[in-house]
Design a protein around this motif. Structure first.
Motif, PDB file in Angstrom:
ATOM      1  N   GLU A   1       0.694  -1.258   0.023  1.00 18.38           N
ATOM      2  CA  GLU A   1       0.039  -0.203   0.180  1.00 18.38           C
ATOM      3  C   GLU A   1       0.912   1.526  -0.042  1.00 18.38           C
ATOM      4  O   GLU A   1       0.411   2.167  -0.676  1.00 18.38           O
ATOM      5  N   LEU A   2       2.207   1.167   0.433  1.00 19.11           N
ATOM      6  CA  LEU A   2       2.827   2.518   0.599  1.00 19.11           C
ATOM      7  C   LEU A   2       4.212   2.439   0.165  1.00 19.11           C
ATOM      8  O   LEU A   2       4.803   1.337   0.039  1.00 19.11           O
ATOM      9  N   VAL A   3       4.749   3.514  -0.074  1.00 22.99           N
ATOM     10  CA  VAL A   3       6.141   3.629  -0.486  1.00 22.99           C
ATOM     11  C   VAL A   3       6.842   4.411   0.593  1.00 22.99           C
ATOM     12  O   VAL A   3       6.414   5.534   0.940  1.00 22.99           O
ATOM     13  N   LEU A   4       7.909   3.957   1.110  1.00 26.93           N
ATOM     14  CA  LEU A   4       8.586   4.712   2.242  1.00 26.93           C
ATOM     15  C   LEU A   4       9.380   5.819   1.722  1.00 26.93           C
ATOM     16  O   LEU A   4      10.062   5.564   0.971  1.00 26.93           O
ATOM     17  N   ASN A   5       8.959   7.035   2.307  1.00 27.48           N
ATOM     18  CA  ASN A   5       9.999   8.232   1.717  1.00 27.48           C
ATOM     19  C   ASN A   5      11.293   8.063   2.366  1.00 27.48           C
ATOM     20  O   ASN A   5      11.516   8.182   3.810  1.00 27.48           O
ATOM     21  N   GLU A   6      12.589   7.905   1.596  1.00 26.83           N
ATOM     22  CA  GLU A   6      13.611   7.691   2.239  1.00 26.83           C
ATOM     23  C   GLU A   6      14.389   9.209   2.704  1.00 26.83           C
ATOM     24  O   GLU A   6      15.343   9.010   3.361  1.00 26.83           O
ATOM     25  N   TYR A   7      13.646   9.953   2.560  1.00 30.03           N
ATOM     26  CA  TYR A   7      13.946  11.295   3.128  1.00 30.03           C
ATOM     27  C   TYR A   7      13.286  11.623   4.507  1.00 30.03           C
ATOM     28  O   TYR A   7      13.992  12.951   5.195  1.00 30.03           O
ATOM     29  N   SER A   8      12.790  10.856   4.934  1.00 29.48           N
ATOM     30  CA  SER A   8      11.924  10.926   5.954  1.00 29.48           C
ATOM     31  C   SER A   8      12.652  10.939   7.399  1.00 29.48           C
ATOM     32  O   SER A   8      13.564  10.162   7.378  1.00 29.48           O
ATOM     33  N   ASP A   9      12.457  11.804   8.292  1.00 29.85           N
ATOM     34  CA  ASP A   9      13.510  11.624   9.649  1.00 29.85           C
ATOM     35  C   ASP A   9      13.012  10.497  10.276  1.00 29.85           C
ATOM     36  O   ASP A   9      13.856   9.756  11.054  1.00 29.85           O
ATOM     37  N   ASP A  10      12.024   9.886  10.176  1.00 34.93           N
ATOM     38  CA  ASP A  10      11.447   8.589  10.605  1.00 34.93           C
ATOM     39  C   ASP A  10      11.888   7.371   9.955  1.00 34.93           C
ATOM     40  O   ASP A  10      11.616   6.159  10.364  1.00 34.93           O
TER      41      ASP A  10
ATOM     42  N   SER B   1       3.012  10.236   7.643  1.00 38.77           N
ATOM     43  CA  SER B   1       3.870  11.333   7.373  1.00 38.77           C
ATOM     44  C   SER B   1       5.233  10.807   6.343  1.00 38.77           C
ATOM     45  O   SER B   1       5.684  11.607   5.671  1.00 38.77           O
ATOM     46  N   ALA B   2       5.436   9.551   6.785  1.00 36.12           N
ATOM     47  CA  ALA B   2       6.868   9.164   5.972  1.00 36.12           C
ATOM     48  C   ALA B   2       6.682   8.298   5.031  1.00 36.12           C
ATOM     49  O   ALA B   2       7.458   7.637   4.419  1.00 36.12           O
ATOM     50  N   SER B   3       5.389   8.531   4.282  1.00 34.89           N
ATOM     51  CA  SER B   3       5.080   7.597   3.249  1.00 34.89           C
ATOM     52  C   SER B   3       4.262   8.131   2.206  1.00 34.89           C
ATOM     53  O   SER B   3       3.708   9.127   2.542  1.00 34.89           O
ATOM     54  N   TYR B   4       4.104   7.646   1.091  1.00 31.73           N
ATOM     55  CA  TYR B   4       3.407   7.975  -0.204  1.00 31.73           C
ATOM     56  C   TYR B   4       2.499   6.397  -0.700  1.00 31.73           C
ATOM     57  O   TYR B   4       3.046   5.534  -0.320  1.00 31.73           O
ATOM     58  N   ALA B   5       1.346   6.728  -0.996  1.00 33.53           N
ATOM     59  CA  ALA B   5       0.626   5.660  -1.788  1.00 33.53           C
ATOM     60  C   ALA B   5       1.212   5.012  -2.700  1.00 33.53           C
ATOM     61  O   ALA B   5       1.837   5.747  -3.535  1.00 33.53           O
ATOM     62  N   THR B   6       1.425   3.744  -2.860  1.00 34.68           N
ATOM     63  CA  THR B   6       1.966   3.049  -3.814  1.00 34.68           C
ATOM     64  C   THR B   6       1.149   3.276  -5.347  1.00 34.68           C
ATOM     65  O   THR B   6      -0.207   3.283  -5.244  1.00 34.68           O
ATOM     66  N   PRO B   7       1.826   3.295  -6.447  1.00 27.52           N
ATOM     67  CA  PRO B   7       1.085   3.313  -7.819  1.00 27.52           C
ATOM     68  C   PRO B   7       0.151   2.115  -7.984  1.00 27.52           C
ATOM     69  O   PRO B   7      -1.027   2.027  -8.479  1.00 27.52           O
ATOM     70  N   ALA B   8       0.680   0.852  -7.268  1.00 25.29           N
ATOM     71  CA  ALA B   8      -0.277  -0.107  -7.289  1.00 25.29           C
ATOM     72  C   ALA B   8      -1.536  -0.132  -6.681  1.00 25.29           C
ATOM     73  O   ALA B   8      -2.587  -0.913  -6.943  1.00 25.29           O
ATOM     74  N   LEU B   9      -1.649   0.677  -5.478  1.00 25.64           N
ATOM     75  CA  LEU B   9      -2.598   0.970  -4.703  1.00 25.64           C
ATOM     76  C   LEU B   9      -3.620   2.000  -5.657  1.00 25.64           C
ATOM     77  O   LEU B   9      -4.785   1.654  -5.687  1.00 25.64           O
TER      78      LEU B   9
ATOM     79  N   GLN C   1       4.117 -11.911  -4.384  1.00 26.16           N
ATOM     80  CA  GLN C   1       5.079 -11.378  -4.505  1.00 26.16           C
ATOM     81  C   GLN C   1       5.166  -9.870  -4.248  1.00 26.16           C
ATOM     82  O   GLN C   1       4.369  -9.147  -5.078  1.00 26.16           O
ATOM     83  N   ILE C   2       5.954  -9.256  -3.380  1.00 24.59           N
ATOM     84  CA  ILE C   2       5.904  -7.768  -3.260  1.00 24.59           C
ATOM     85  C   ILE C   2       7.399  -7.434  -3.254  1.00 24.59           C
ATOM     86  O   ILE C   2       8.229  -7.922  -2.720  1.00 24.59           O
ATOM     87  N   THR C   3       7.795  -6.279  -4.147  1.00 27.30           N
ATOM     88  CA  THR C   3       8.925  -5.611  -4.263  1.00 27.30           C
ATOM     89  C   THR C   3       8.684  -4.432  -3.515  1.00 27.30           C
ATOM     90  O   THR C   3       8.185  -3.478  -4.078  1.00 27.30           O
ATOM     91  N   HIS C   4       9.731  -3.795  -2.737  1.00 27.95           N
ATOM     92  CA  HIS C   4       9.904  -2.697  -2.251  1.00 27.95           C
ATOM     93  C   HIS C   4      11.261  -1.897  -2.651  1.00 27.95           C
ATOM     94  O   HIS C   4      12.454  -2.871  -2.608  1.00 27.95           O
ATOM     95  N   SER C   5      11.423  -0.915  -2.973  1.00 34.38           N
ATOM     96  CA  SER C   5      12.578  -0.080  -3.565  1.00 34.38           C
ATOM     97  C   SER C   5      13.009   0.859  -2.599  1.00 34.38           C
ATOM     98  O   SER C   5      12.098   1.556  -2.040  1.00 34.38           O
TER      99      SER C   5
END
Length: 439
Positions: free
Chosen positions: A64-73, A277-285, A405-409
């Motif tokens: 469901e979500l993409v983790l923001n690699e620039y997030s402080d969390d 706040s540390a994420s975006y919705a995935t295009p898959a969602l 299968q799920i892939t996270h980048s």
């Protein structure tokens, strides 16, 4: 309330199963035992308040979500997001195994002590019934986090979680089988059914269990066990207490709000603000929505450049454990599994009429009525994905269905959870294993 606060010290320290001979981590300075209905109600309220935000963490593991690699969390969530379970960084947020047992310990106080000390009354029955229901819910979440999905062929040998029904300093807390844990869940569910006398709870205290919430829990339990007839029956019964759906055509509010007409039980914060706040919705969602006709898309998501942020979650008014939408979709799914396609389609169309424009509904009516069993079941899964985005259902739905299968980048690297990956089941947290060598 001062006396209750002293007593609660006994249980707030009861974090998980610390060892076979040491139940509490700290010794309280004296103890005050609750004696009255008011005292015991205060203890159970603390049990409700202690219910953790583990479902927010499961969202990090799904699609469901993409983790923001620039997030402080990022540092708190990275290893969850990349399924690095074997040796996570020490700063990684742990799944709340211990907190769920803390809830169970509060429930145990009510179940084991209140019956002996309080005079018989409807309020007493309601209180003890709620404690049984809350204990059932906590064990249900534990077994679906830390054990394999229920499989009737292997449940008696699959490892589950420890069962603690009383405070016993001498008990060795060893994981029971999945079947044994489910039997305990079903026992508590039946005890609650015999005791609860509130059909629903009024706004403001609708974090508490009622008959409607118990039948909603029952329908979820049986759905996960693939007991299709029982799940359909429980959902049908729950709908007799509340069958209202928010019609997004006329009322553009989030249907998961605690005060929405769909609300059955508003206990859990299922999408924590830090994760949100540390994420975006995935295009898959976002790609599974008809952005023209599905009225949920504009309610659930907000554009952020080329990506979408979640609008759902992160707010106290969105606490939600059970709502009527789940009952309709559970009933439709189970009827489809039973090949009762006509009733399944009628149930599904009743639901989606409240989520799509008239044009979208008219087209879906044609499409759904032409579906065979496989196509209908798949569409219902997609509706669950759309309806319950960021509400803590998706990880559990993936576990009990396709385990795809799920892939996270992240940070230039790809991480894969392969189909039927063992990591669809969480290991016991490191702290719990250190405290209890039996895990």
């Amino acid at each position: 309330m001062k006396k209750i606060s002293k007593y609660i010290l006994l249980f707030i320290a009861a974090i998980a199963i610390t060892s076979c001979d040491n139940y509490l981590d700290v010794e309280p300075i004296g103890k005050v035992i609750p004696e009255t209905l008011t005292d015991f109600r205060a203890v159970l309220t603390k049990g409700y308040e202690a219910y953790p935000k583990h479902k927010s963490l499961t969202t990090l593991r799904g699609d469901e979500l993409v983790l923001n690699e620039y997030s402080d969390d990022l540092i708190y969530f990275k290893d969850i997001y990349t399924w690095k379970d074997a040796n996570p960084d020490r700063i990684t947020t742990e799944f709340q195994y211990q907190d769920l047992y803390n809830v169970i310990f509060y429930a145990n106080v009510i179940i084991n002590e209140a019956g002996k000390k309080i005079a018989d009354s409807e309020d007493k029955n309601q209180l003890i019934g709620e404690a049984h229901a809350l204990r059932a819910m906590a064990y249900f979440d534990l077994i679906n986090l830390f054990a394999k999905p229920y499989n009737s062929a292997t449940a008696s040998t699959d490892r589950g979680v420890p069962i603690a029904l009383k405070i016993d300093l001498e008990q060795a807390y060893v994981p029971e089988s999945v079947a044994t844990v489910y039997n305990q869940i079903l026992f508590d569910k039946e005890e609650a059914k015999n005791l609860l006398n509130k059909d629903t709870q009024i706004k403001g205290i609708n974090y508490r269990f009622s008959k409607a919430a118990l039948y909603a829990l029952e329908s979820r339990i049986y759905l996960y066990q693939k007991e299709w007839k029982k799940a359909a029956a429980a959902a049908t019964t729950a709908l007799t207490y509340n069958s209202t759906l928010v019609d997004l055509n006329t009322n553009a509010i989030l249907p998961n709000n605690y005060d929405a007409t769909e609300s059955i039980m508003a206990l859990e914060d299922v999408f924590d603000n830090k994760v949100k706040s540390a994420s975006y919705a995935t295009p898959a969602l976002t790609g599974v929505y008809d952005r023209t006709n599905d009225l949920r898309f504009a309610l659930y998501f907000q554009a952020s450049g080329s990506r979408f942020r979640f609008k759902k979650g992160g707010e106290q008014n969105q606490k939600c454990s059970f709502r009527t939408a789940e009952l309709y979709l559970t009933k439709a799914e189970t009827l489809a599994q039973l090949n009762n396609l006509d009733e399944a389609k009628t149930t599904l169309l009743t639901f989606i009429k409240n989520r799509y424009t008239q044009l979208g509904f008219d087209q879906l009516t044609i499409d759904i009525n032409a579906m065979d069993q496989a196509a209908l079941t798949d569409f219902i899964y997609q509706e669950r994905q759309r309806e319950f985005a960021a509400e803590g259902h998706r990880w559990f739905d993936l576990r009990r269905t396709t385990q795809k299968q799920i892939t996270h980048s992240l940070e230039g690297n790809d991480y894969n959870l392969i189909q039927n990956d063992p990591r669809y089941t969480l290991p016991f947290p490191v702290s719990a294993r250190l405290n209890n060598p039996n895990l």
